[in-house]
Design a protein around this motif. Structure first.
Motif, mmCIF file in Angstrom:
data_model
loop_
_atom_site.group_PDB
_atom_site.id
_atom_site.type_symbol
_atom_site.label_atom_id
_atom_site.label_comp_id
_atom_site.label_asym_id
_atom_site.label_seq_id
_atom_site.Cartn_x
_atom_site.Cartn_y
_atom_site.Cartn_z
ATOM 1 N N GLY A 51 0.792 -1.225 0.000
ATOM 2 C CA GLY A 51 0.000 0.000 0.000
ATOM 3 C C GLY A 51 0.823 1.272 0.000
ATOM 4 N N LYS A 52 2.136 1.164 -0.092
ATOM 5 C CA LYS A 52 3.010 2.337 0.042
ATOM 6 C C LYS A 52 2.760 3.408 -1.011
ATOM 7 C CE LYS A 52 6.829 0.675 -2.707
ATOM 8 N NZ LYS A 52 8.225 0.326 -2.751
ATOM 9 N N HIS A 53 2.248 3.029 -2.165
ATOM 10 C CA HIS A 53 2.025 3.993 -3.251
ATOM 11 C C HIS A 53 0.821 4.895 -3.007
ATOM 12 C CE1 HIS A 53 5.195 2.091 -5.482
ATOM 13 N NE2 HIS A 53 4.616 0.928 -5.288
ATOM 14 N N HIS A 54 0.052 4.592 -1.985
ATOM 15 C CA HIS A 54 -1.136 5.390 -1.687
ATOM 16 C C HIS A 54 -0.868 6.453 -0.622
ATOM 17 C CE1 HIS A 54 -3.579 2.934 -4.286
ATOM 18 N NE2 HIS A 54 -2.946 1.894 -3.788
ATOM 19 N N PHE A 55 0.381 6.580 -0.232
ATOM 20 C CA PHE A 55 0.780 7.629 0.710
ATOM 21 C C PHE A 55 1.346 8.808 -0.085
ATOM 22 C CE2 PHE A 55 0.573 3.917 3.335
ATOM 23 C CZ PHE A 55 0.180 4.389 4.577
ATOM 24 N N THR A 56 1.578 9.916 0.599
ATOM 25 C CA THR A 56 2.046 11.120 -0.090
ATOM 26 C C THR A 56 3.380 10.912 -0.797
ATOM 27 O OG1 THR A 56 2.939 11.923 2.008
ATOM 28 C CG2 THR A 56 0.800 12.783 1.322
ATOM 29 N N ASP A 57 4.244 10.096 -0.238
ATOM 30 C CA ASP A 57 5.443 9.682 -0.972
ATOM 31 C C ASP A 57 5.725 8.224 -0.656
ATOM 32 O OD1 ASP A 57 7.699 9.131 0.772
ATOM 33 O OD2 ASP A 57 8.115 11.255 0.974
ATOM 34 N N ARG A 58 6.523 7.586 -1.465
ATOM 35 C CA ARG A 58 6.698 6.135 -1.378
ATOM 36 C C ARG A 58 7.432 5.660 -0.126
ATOM 37 N NH1 ARG A 58 11.193 3.443 -4.571
ATOM 38 N NH2 ARG A 58 10.299 2.063 -3.358
ATOM 39 N N PHE A 59 7.993 6.581 0.656
ATOM 40 C CA PHE A 59 8.719 6.191 1.863
ATOM 41 C C PHE A 59 7.920 6.439 3.151
ATOM 42 C CE2 PHE A 59 11.928 7.259 -1.333
ATOM 43 C CZ PHE A 59 12.551 6.031 -1.425
ATOM 44 N N THR A 60 6.754 7.057 3.042
ATOM 45 C CA THR A 60 5.966 7.408 4.224
ATOM 46 C C THR A 60 5.558 6.175 5.030
ATOM 47 O OG1 THR A 60 5.152 9.396 3.144
ATOM 48 C CG2 THR A 60 3.900 8.595 5.040
ATOM 49 N N MET A 61 5.082 5.148 4.364
ATOM 50 C CA MET A 61 4.622 3.943 5.063
ATOM 51 C C MET A 61 5.775 3.312 5.838
ATOM 52 S SD MET A 61 2.573 0.736 3.433
ATOM 53 C CE MET A 61 1.815 -0.507 4.462
ATOM 54 N N GLU A 62 6.921 3.178 5.202
ATOM 55 C CA GLU A 62 8.087 2.606 5.875
ATOM 56 C C GLU A 62 8.517 3.475 7.055
ATOM 57 O OE1 GLU A 62 12.716 1.344 5.019
ATOM 58 O OE2 GLU A 62 11.374 1.677 3.325
ATOM 59 N N GLN A 63 8.475 4.770 6.886
ATOM 60 C CA GLN A 63 8.874 5.681 7.964
ATOM 61 C C GLN A 63 7.928 5.556 9.160
ATOM 62 O OE1 GLN A 63 8.682 9.915 7.114
ATOM 63 N NE2 GLN A 63 10.537 10.224 8.320
ATOM 64 N N LEU A 64 6.630 5.503 8.894
ATOM 65 C CA LEU A 64 5.659 5.361 9.979
ATOM 66 C C LEU A 64 5.869 4.053 10.739
ATOM 67 C CD1 LEU A 64 2.479 6.685 8.135
ATOM 68 C CD2 LEU A 64 3.669 7.808 10.035
ATOM 69 N N LEU A 65 6.149 2.989 10.011
ATOM 70 C CA LEU A 65 6.408 1.702 10.662
ATOM 71 C C LEU A 65 7.709 1.743 11.466
ATOM 72 C CD1 LEU A 65 5.295 -0.674 7.785
ATOM 73 C CD2 LEU A 65 4.170 -0.403 9.993
ATOM 74 N N SER A 66 8.722 2.383 10.928
ATOM 75 C CA SER A 66 10.003 2.433 11.653
ATOM 76 C C SER A 66 9.866 3.245 12.930
ATOM 77 C CB SER A 66 11.119 2.971 10.762
ATOM 78 O OG SER A 66 10.949 4.334 10.491
ATOM 79 N N TRP A 67 9.015 4.275 12.933
ATOM 80 C CA TRP A 67 8.766 5.039 14.157
ATOM 81 C C TRP A 67 8.134 4.161 15.231
ATOM 82 C CZ3 TRP A 67 6.378 9.936 11.508
ATOM 83 C CH2 TRP A 67 7.414 10.727 10.988
ATOM 84 N N GLU A 68 7.457 3.098 14.795
ATOM 85 C CA GLU A 68 6.847 2.152 15.736
ATOM 86 C C GLU A 68 7.776 0.954 16.000
ATOM 87 O OE1 GLU A 68 2.879 1.128 14.502
ATOM 88 O OE2 GLU A 68 2.317 3.233 14.256
ATOM 89 N N ARG A 69 9.021 1.092 15.622
ATOM 90 C CA ARG A 69 10.054 0.070 15.834
ATOM 91 C C ARG A 69 9.790 -1.224 15.074
ATOM 92 N NH1 ARG A 69 13.229 1.910 20.475
ATOM 93 N NH2 ARG A 69 12.089 3.614 21.408
ATOM 94 N N ILE A 70 9.172 -1.093 13.902
ATOM 95 C CA ILE A 70 8.979 -2.237 13.012
ATOM 96 C C ILE A 70 10.030 -2.121 11.916
ATOM 97 C CG2 ILE A 70 7.431 -3.345 11.371
ATOM 98 C CD1 ILE A 70 5.087 -2.321 13.088
ATOM 99 N N MET A 71 10.880 -3.125 11.823
ATOM 100 C CA MET A 71 11.985 -3.086 10.872
ATOM 101 C C MET A 71 11.511 -3.487 9.472
ATOM 102 S SD MET A 71 15.545 -5.157 10.966
ATOM 103 C CE MET A 71 16.709 -4.034 11.655
ATOM 104 N N VAL A 72 11.868 -2.658 8.501
ATOM 105 C CA VAL A 72 11.518 -2.898 7.104
ATOM 106 C C VAL A 72 12.796 -2.876 6.283
ATOM 107 C CG1 VAL A 72 10.247 -2.013 5.111
ATOM 108 C CG2 VAL A 72 9.256 -1.804 7.402
ATOM 109 N N VAL A 73 12.955 -3.886 5.436
ATOM 110 C CA VAL A 73 14.088 -3.945 4.510
ATOM 111 C C VAL A 73 13.533 -4.285 3.132
ATOM 112 C CG1 VAL A 73 16.222 -5.163 3.893
ATOM 113 C CG2 VAL A 73 15.726 -4.661 6.297
#
Length: 116
Positions: free
Chosen positions: A76-98
């Protein structure tokens, strides 16, 4: 079910999806399929995805970044304002994304059928 009946039932389905998404705890994720199954419609994971795509307009307060595909991919990352927003929000919650995928999704998976 006719197209007209499907269109009438979708707002109700979306509301139920949004109610479940609102319950996903910070630091946890769930899948489109888990939401569909919890709503008694296991074959409707694509419809859950469509509901998530519309959530930005209809319910901007929802933590839609916590909903991923069954493999932990940030589909679903393409439905955010930019393609990194979803990953950033998850990383703020300490969810690791690679590489657009949650690392060890089993450690952060939230299943509404088991966890509610």
């Amino acid at each position: 079910m006719s197209d007209q009946n499907l269109q009438k039932s979708m707002p109700d389905f979306y509301s139920k999806v949004y109610e479940l998404v609102a319950l996903i705890p910070s630091g946890r994720v769930t899948t489109y399929g888990a939401i569909a199954k919890a709503l008694g419609s296991a074959s409707s994971s694509r419809l859950v995805g469509i509901a998530m795509n519309h959530a930005h307009e209809l319910r901007p307060d929802l933590p839609v970044h916590r909903v991923v595909n069954r493999n932990g991919l940030l589909t679903g990352k393409h439905h955010f304002t930019d393609r990194f927003t979803m990953e950033q929000l998850l990383s703020w919650e300490r969810i690791m994304v690679v590489d657009d995928q949650i690392v060890d999704i089993s450690s952060v998976r939230w299943d509404p059928l088991l966890d509610l």
